[in-house]
Design an enzyme around this catalytic site. Structure first.
Site, mmCIF file in Angstrom:
data_model
loop_
_atom_site.group_PDB
_atom_site.id
_atom_site.type_symbol
_atom_site.label_atom_id
_atom_site.label_comp_id
_atom_site.label_asym_id
_atom_site.label_seq_id
_atom_site.Cartn_x
_atom_site.Cartn_y
_atom_site.Cartn_z
ATOM 1 N N ASP A 102 1.101 -7.952 0.822
ATOM 2 C CA ASP A 102 -0.014 -7.052 1.125
ATOM 3 C C ASP A 102 -1.058 -7.004 0.021
ATOM 4 O O ASP A 102 -0.760 -7.118 -1.166
ATOM 5 C CB ASP A 102 0.470 -5.635 1.386
ATOM 6 C CG ASP A 102 -0.693 -4.732 1.750
ATOM 7 O OD1 ASP A 102 -1.276 -4.949 2.812
ATOM 8 O OD2 ASP A 102 -1.052 -3.855 0.939
ATOM 9 N N ARG A 121 1.021 1.608 -7.762
ATOM 10 C CA ARG A 121 0.362 0.884 -8.871
ATOM 11 C C ARG A 121 1.225 0.600 -10.091
ATOM 12 O O ARG A 121 0.705 0.132 -11.100
ATOM 13 C CB ARG A 121 -0.890 1.647 -9.333
ATOM 14 C CG ARG A 121 -1.918 1.924 -8.246
ATOM 15 C CD ARG A 121 -2.419 0.664 -7.616
ATOM 16 N NE ARG A 121 -3.550 0.935 -6.715
ATOM 17 C CZ ARG A 121 -3.878 0.148 -5.703
ATOM 18 N NH1 ARG A 121 -3.168 -0.948 -5.454
ATOM 19 N NH2 ARG A 121 -4.897 0.429 -4.934
ATOM 20 N N GLY A 179 -10.091 0.417 -0.962
ATOM 21 C CA GLY A 179 -8.962 1.334 -0.843
ATOM 22 C C GLY A 179 -9.354 2.791 -0.847
ATOM 23 O O GLY A 179 -10.360 3.188 -1.432
ATOM 24 N N HIS A 195 -1.791 -1.819 9.039
ATOM 25 C CA HIS A 195 -3.170 -1.306 9.118
ATOM 26 C C HIS A 195 -4.057 -2.030 10.125
ATOM 27 O O HIS A 195 -5.144 -2.485 9.796
ATOM 28 C CB HIS A 195 -3.832 -1.190 7.745
ATOM 29 C CG HIS A 195 -3.848 -2.425 6.875
ATOM 30 N ND1 HIS A 195 -4.264 -3.639 7.314
ATOM 31 C CD2 HIS A 195 -3.526 -2.592 5.566
ATOM 32 C CE1 HIS A 195 -4.195 -4.511 6.315
ATOM 33 N NE2 HIS A 195 -3.740 -3.899 5.252
ATOM 34 N N HIS A 197 -0.392 -8.376 6.258
ATOM 35 C CA HIS A 197 -1.743 -7.811 6.222
ATOM 36 C C HIS A 197 -2.607 -8.844 6.944
ATOM 37 O O HIS A 197 -2.913 -9.881 6.369
ATOM 38 C CB HIS A 197 -2.122 -7.627 4.740
ATOM 39 C CG HIS A 197 -3.590 -7.569 4.435
ATOM 40 N ND1 HIS A 197 -4.156 -6.553 3.715
ATOM 41 C CD2 HIS A 197 -4.613 -8.415 4.696
ATOM 42 C CE1 HIS A 197 -5.448 -6.770 3.567
ATOM 43 N NE2 HIS A 197 -5.751 -7.891 4.139
ATOM 44 N N ASP A 199 -1.577 3.474 3.785
ATOM 45 C CA ASP A 199 -2.219 2.491 2.905
ATOM 46 C C ASP A 199 -2.857 3.211 1.709
ATOM 47 O O ASP A 199 -3.976 2.887 1.296
ATOM 48 C CB ASP A 199 -3.246 1.645 3.652
ATOM 49 C CG ASP A 199 -3.676 0.420 2.840
ATOM 50 O OD1 ASP A 199 -3.096 0.181 1.756
ATOM 51 O OD2 ASP A 199 -4.607 -0.278 3.276
ATOM 52 N N HIS A 255 0.638 2.343 -2.221
ATOM 53 C CA HIS A 255 0.501 1.642 -3.507
ATOM 54 C C HIS A 255 0.599 2.682 -4.620
ATOM 55 O O HIS A 255 -0.282 3.530 -4.733
ATOM 56 C CB HIS A 255 -0.850 0.933 -3.593
ATOM 57 C CG HIS A 255 -1.082 -0.063 -2.492
ATOM 58 N ND1 HIS A 255 -0.716 -1.386 -2.592
ATOM 59 C CD2 HIS A 255 -1.616 0.077 -1.249
ATOM 60 C CE1 HIS A 255 -1.038 -2.021 -1.460
ATOM 61 N NE2 HIS A 255 -1.583 -1.149 -0.640
#
Lengths: 477, 353
Positions: free
Chosen positions: A167, A78, A372, A252, A194, A353, A76
């Protein structure tokens, strides 16, 4: 001891000429590893020479290792929408620091990457960072990732989406998941789910187990993952009847039971792949109570999780919000199952992840903290700690970071090779297993400092990362 | 055993402590009191002895001593509470602390003020100690990381309520027929164990005391405690506890029965079919109390749902020590504030601050 000589360096510039002599080469594409010399000229691999006999003496896998650049199936960065947590620039720099030369970004941005125009914007912005890291992007499965309405999969694929995922959330409706698998299969793309049954995990804070019971945290049952994986596999079977190219990737995975379902599904020939994270391999829920030992140090002789209270293993303050993650850190038994599934090939890839967050979202009560871990820079160190146990081979670990993820994606989006190939632009990582580094907030290139490993020494310092013949990261020391 | 507090006043505890207790080797070394898992048995005994002294203070015509004069105590409650908040407030005022009450709503989270901001603000306003209540398990640990003084956990989520467990222990010791030694005595906690910070803190203190601890409730509300019981049982010499949904087996020959509050919202998650069914199967009734030892103590941390987890006639039964729990609560909290201030004062002396 290997020598590294780089001429004309600077991030983004051509690596120029590079001589990696007397190093331990690992080449999962050819299945070979051993002592060797690797010469790069003008950013292109000129020669790979495997050393033998007297030339190879005193070179082992415990020193400088050269491997193809790592591929992260799940990160990620962002952007757009949450640039205070990470940007394509900071994320790419962090990836290179971690040895990754290819990253696959999840579409849970704001706006979500559910339209081709958003995807184009992300790819353009990635190009402008000047980083040579290859940034690949997933499109959303559903509009706004709401799990109800199919996103513009074909247009997203035309714009370069490497696959589709909602996800951050599971594809909520199984009917939509089935149609997405069929439609994406038609497009030659994978659907990444996910797996989480939210009716079982609503409000959950920590893995349902000893730690959650004692700390009074709301339990996150393993069935929350297992039930979702079972659903996904059942839906995949039906989707295959409609479209033989349908493919599912489960990301994951964290539980023994879910991994066993995938193991059986693969044995039955279903087109399913999966990844695990470094934190579910190396860390366990007892870290939330204040333990700081690796998962494999937290089991007894029968493979059962030990109690950190009984062991006197609690050395840090409990409730560190950097440990709040979805799926949650599991028991030592589950972590052992993750290791076993990596070893036997049930697990195709190690994916980080990487989930950077701001202090505002993380420096709060455990139960209110964002889920996270900022993990792309520490992934290699955690994986090498697992290799140090002797149960996971270095070659298998490197394969799970290179060829494994490439297989899971089905070959989409690749411009590079995933091997040490003469004549190809250099795409490689050089790390030193004999050299440690201390994880510190200031030393992380990610904007997300939410790492539970801050203050810890990790092995496998990355000395150099080269992507597409250009320098992506170079160790200043 | 008198402690010097920063302004040099302090109280003479010696007078209020039985001779045997005055020789107690323990010294209070914790800056914060967040849970009882890190508190040793000698330290718990020190709290008990200090509470004896505080009860003597409470028996005086003017129940006020200058022990914490000049010490700022902020009572920061993020969750509605009357009895615990008032108990701490009375305790702090009895010790002459400067008390500030803050009823923070959890909605301040959504307004953007983080717990860390609030703690820093409270410190800047002069607090030396914070008594904190929060709906999220572990919140006091975050506060402790960012506060220069002492945090006293007044209850966090499902996790811990150490002052309640200590006042429960003090009350049991004071009323148990046959003396204060709990070793081998059967103590039953009956009710919603899963969501109970009172039960969790009591597990540490009652097993440390050597009690034969039983946790009883519907299986849905005992979830996960089997692992805790197994982990404890695996360690030789550690305390242990028994889990059961058989209320008859639990209360039979019990020395102490502590009923816990059942909350209405448990029905929405399907953990219980109805309060009626709970009362019938698990309520502490006279019939069930009759199975316990004749002089068994009846306890409840409050607030009670009479007619649900405890029958009204049991709540006011001669064996009920529920109001003694409330009275002892003030003395125990005085002892805790006093001991924490002493430890903080010593820490300041040690660092020359």
């Amino acid at each position: 001891m290997a020598e590294i000589r780089v001429a004309g360096s600077d991030v983004g510039r051509s690596v120029g000429d590079l001589e990696l002599s007397r190093a331990w080469l690992v080449d999962p594409a050819s299945g070979r590893e051993g002592p060797g010399d690797l010469i790069v000229e003008g950013g292109v691999v000129r020669s790979v020479v495997w050393l033998e006999g007297a030339d190879a003496e005193e070179i082992d896998s415990g020193g400088v290792v050269v491997s193809p650049g790592f591929v992260d199936l799940h990160a990620h960065f962002r952007e757009p929408g949450f640039e205070d947590a990470e940007t394509l620039g900071s994320g790419s720099a962090a990836a290179a620091h971690g040895g990754f030369t290819t990253v696959c970004l999840m579409p849970n941005t704001s706006p979500a990457i559910d339209e081709a125009s958003v995807l184009a914007r992300v790819r353009d912005a990635a190009t402008r960072t000047g980083s040579p890291i290859e940034v690949l992007v997933y499109g959303a499965v559903s509009v706004g990732r709401d799990g109800e309405t199919l996103a513009a999969l074909g247009e997203l694929a035309d714009e370069g989406a490497i696959g589709f995922s909602d996800d951050g959330a599971p594809v909520r409706s199984p009917a939509i998941l089935r149609n997405a698998l069929v439609y994406a299969g038609m497009l030659g793309r994978v659907v990444v789910d996910h797996p989480e049954d939210r009716t079982l995990t609503e409000g959950a804070e920590a893995n349902e187990g000893l730690v959650a019971s004692i700390l009074g945290l709301r339990g996150w049952p393993t069935a929350g993952e297992t039930a979702a994986v079972a659903r996904d596999l059942a839906v995949l079977r039906d989707a295959l009847a409609d479209e033989p190219n349908a493919r599912l990737h489960l990301t994951h995975l964290s539980t023994s039971d879910a991994l066993e379902l995938v193991r059986r599904a693969k044995a039955a020939g279903l087109p399913v792949t999966c990844d695990v994270t470094p934190h579910h391999l190396g860390l366990t829920d007892e870290w939330i109570a204040g333990a700081r030992r690796w998962a494999w140090e937290a089991v007894d002789g029968h493979g059962r999780a030990r109690s950190p209270w009984a062991d006197g293993a609690l050395v840090a303050a409990p409730y560190d919000p950097s440990l709040r993650v979805n799926p949650p850190l599991r028991s030592a038994e589950d972590a052992a199952a993750v290791m076993a599934a990596l070893v036997d090939g049930t697990v195709d890839a190690i994916a980080t992840d990487h989930a950077p967050h701001t202090r505002v979202d993380k420096e709060v009560e455990f139960g209110l903290a964002a889920n996270g871990i900022s993990g792309i820079e520490t992934a290699l160190g955690v994986v090498l700690a697992a290799v140090d146990t002797g149960r996971l081979s270095l070659a298998r670990a490197v394969a799970a970071l290179t060829t494994g993820p490439a297989t899971a994606l089905g070959g989409w989006g690749w411009s590079g090779t995933r091997g040490l190939v003469e004549g190809a632009p250099a795409d490689l990582v050089v790390f030193d297993r004999g050299s440690t580094w201390r994880v510190e907030a200031d030393g992380l290139l990610s904007r997300g400092k939410n790492s539970p490993l801050l203050g810890r020494e990790l092995g496998g310092r990355v000395l150099l990362t080269v992507a597409a013949g250009r320098i992506a990261y170079e160790d200043a020391g | 055993m008198s402690l010097v507090v920063p302004d040099g006043t302090g109280i003479d505890l010696q007078a209020g402590v039985p001779p045997s207790a005055a020789a107690a080797p323990a010294r209070w070394s914790h800056r914060h009191l967040l849970d009882l898992d890190v508190v040793s048995w000698p330290e718990i005994e020190l709290v008990m002895q200090t509470t004896d002294a505080m009860r003597e203070v409470l028996a005086r015509p003017i129940a006020k001593v200058p022990a914490l004069r000049g010490i700022g105590v902020t009572i920061l409650f993020y969750e509605a509470s009357t009895r615990t908040r008032v108990s701490f407030e009375v305790a702090a005022k009895n010790l002459s602390a400067d008390v500030v009450n803050i009823a923070a709503s959890s909605s301040s989270v959504t307004k953007g003020e983080s717990l860390v901001d609030t703690i820093r603000t409270v410190e800047a306003l002069g607090a030396d100690m914070i008594v904190m209540r929060h709906a999220t398990s572990g919140a006091p640990y975050l506060a402790a990381e960012h506060f220069g003084g002492s945090i006293l956990n007044g209850g966090d989520g499902w996790h811990a309520h150490p002052s309640q467990a200590l006042l429960d222990l003090y009350t049991i010791r004071g009323h148990l027929p046959g003396g204060p030694n709990l070793h081998g005595r059967k103590v039953v906690i009956l009710g919603d164990i899963l969501h109970s910070r009172v039960a969790r803190s009591n597990i540490w203190s009652l097993t440390a005391a050597g009690a034969d601890l039983w946790l009883c409730g519907p299986s849905t509300l005992l979830r996960g405690f089997d692992r805790w019981a197994a982990a404890m049982a695996a360690v030789p010499g550690h305390g242990r506890f028994t889990l059961t949904s058989d209320v008859t087996a639990a209360v039979r020959d019990a020395d102490v029965i502590m009923a816990l509050r059942i909350q209405r919202e448990r029905m929405s998650g399907g953990l219980l079919p109805s309060l009626r069914e709970y009362a019938a199967r698990f309520g502490l009734t006279l019939d069930r109390l009759a199975l316990a030892k004749p002089e068994a103590l009846v306890m409840h941390p409050g607030p009670m749902n009479e007619g649900v987890e405890i029958a009204p006639e049991v709540a006011v039964h001669p064996r009920s020590v529920i109001t003694d729990q409330v009275t002892n609560g003030v003395a125990v909290r005085m002892a805790l504030l006093y001991l924490l201030a002493g430890a903080a004062g010593r820490a300041r002396e040690a660092t020359g601050g």
